[in-house]
Design an enzyme around this catalytic site. Structure first.
Site, PDB file in Angstrom:
ATOM      1  N   ILE A 135      -2.307   2.992  -8.504  1.00  0.00           N
ATOM      2  CA  ILE A 135      -0.915   2.860  -8.213  1.00  0.00           C
ATOM      3  C   ILE A 135      -0.786   1.506  -7.358  1.00  0.00           C
ATOM      4  CG2 ILE A 135       0.719   3.720  -6.262  1.00  0.00           C
ATOM      5  CD1 ILE A 135      -0.903   6.472  -6.307  1.00  0.00           C
ATOM      6  N   CYS A 136       0.464   0.865  -7.751  1.00  0.00           N
ATOM      7  CA  CYS A 136       0.731  -0.137  -6.986  1.00  0.00           C
ATOM      8  C   CYS A 136       0.023  -1.294  -7.506  1.00  0.00           C
ATOM      9  CB  CYS A 136       0.581  -0.032  -5.407  1.00  0.00           C
ATOM     10  SG  CYS A 136       1.518  -1.478  -4.528  1.00  0.00           S
ATOM     11  N   ILE A 137      -0.918  -2.051  -6.556  1.00  0.00           N
ATOM     12  CA  ILE A 137      -1.756  -3.025  -6.971  1.00  0.00           C
ATOM     13  C   ILE A 137      -3.086  -2.610  -7.489  1.00  0.00           C
ATOM     14  CG2 ILE A 137      -2.648  -3.531  -4.575  1.00  0.00           C
ATOM     15  CD1 ILE A 137      -1.873  -6.397  -7.240  1.00  0.00           C
TER      16      ILE A 137
END
Length: 219
Positions: A135-137
């Site tokens: 998720i995300c970075i």
């Protein structure tokens, strides 16, 4: 049968650990879907500690496992204990801790490496052909975990996407409410707060990721 899912955390706080909203949304959705969850984190010092009120670095040093225990309400284990044989899937929320503590992507970019214990744990899921959600970075670690050719997303940030491409990943632009799936590798990614302007926007993609990861445990 209820699925067992491992979640790797990277501290507590968006600027130096796990993004708290992303982590809680992930844990909530897993619970809503009836999954049994165990959180893990590396027993190491954080890369640094950020005062989240002022945005400034502060002292003293903090331990990633101890700080992650705040989100897990104390129910957390050293990532060295994580084995894919004991779980059906793995999910890693974002926050800068994924790029500072679980890896050094924040400082080294395309020349980064993944923390040894985290890498061993994640690659055990790859070897077992079990689904992984980043998720995300956190997808910045995908090429190191899965190898060149892996497909993933961090949204649409050009510089970050370029670094992932340089590492050998195939980056796909993605809206905040969507997911990108590498079918061959059983990897699911979503931008979350790389793009989200609210907790509801972050949840829209994270919920889809969790649902798809759980679906993949049946395939």
């Amino acid at each position: 049968m209820n699925k067992k899912v491992a979640v790797i955390l990277s501290g507590c706080g968006v600027y130096d650990g796990s993004e708290i909203h992303e982590s809680v949304i992930t844990l909530l959705r897993l619970d809503q879907r009836g999954a049994h969850v165990q959180c893990f984190a590396p027993d190491i010092d954080q890369a640094h500690v950020i005062n989240h009120l002022k945005g400034e670095e502060m002292q003293p040093a903090r331990n990633v496992l101890v700080e992650s225990a705040r989100i897990a309400r104390g129910n957390i284990k050293d990532v060295r204990e994580l084995r894919a044989d004991d779980f059906d899937a793995l999910i890693v929320p974002g926050g800068f801790g994924a790029a500072k503590n679980l890896s050094d992507f924040a400082s080294k970019g395309a020349d980064c490496s993944v923390q040894a214990d985290v890498l061993a744990a994640a690659q055990s899921f790859v070897s077992a052909a079990k689904p992984v959600g980043l998720i995300c970075i956190a997808p910045a670690m995908a090429a190191r975990i899965f190898g060149a050719g892996v497909t993933c997303t961090i949204g649409n940030d050009a510089d970050t996407a370029a670094a992932l491409t340089q590492m050998g990943a195939e980056h796909v632009e993605c809206h905040v409410e969507d997911i990108v799936e590498d079918n061959e590798r059983k990897l699911v990614t979503t931008p979350a707060y790389m793009l989200a302007n609210s907790i509801a926007e972050a949840a829209s993609g994270i919920n889809k990721l969790v649902d798809r990861v759980l679906e993949l445990t049946h395939e």
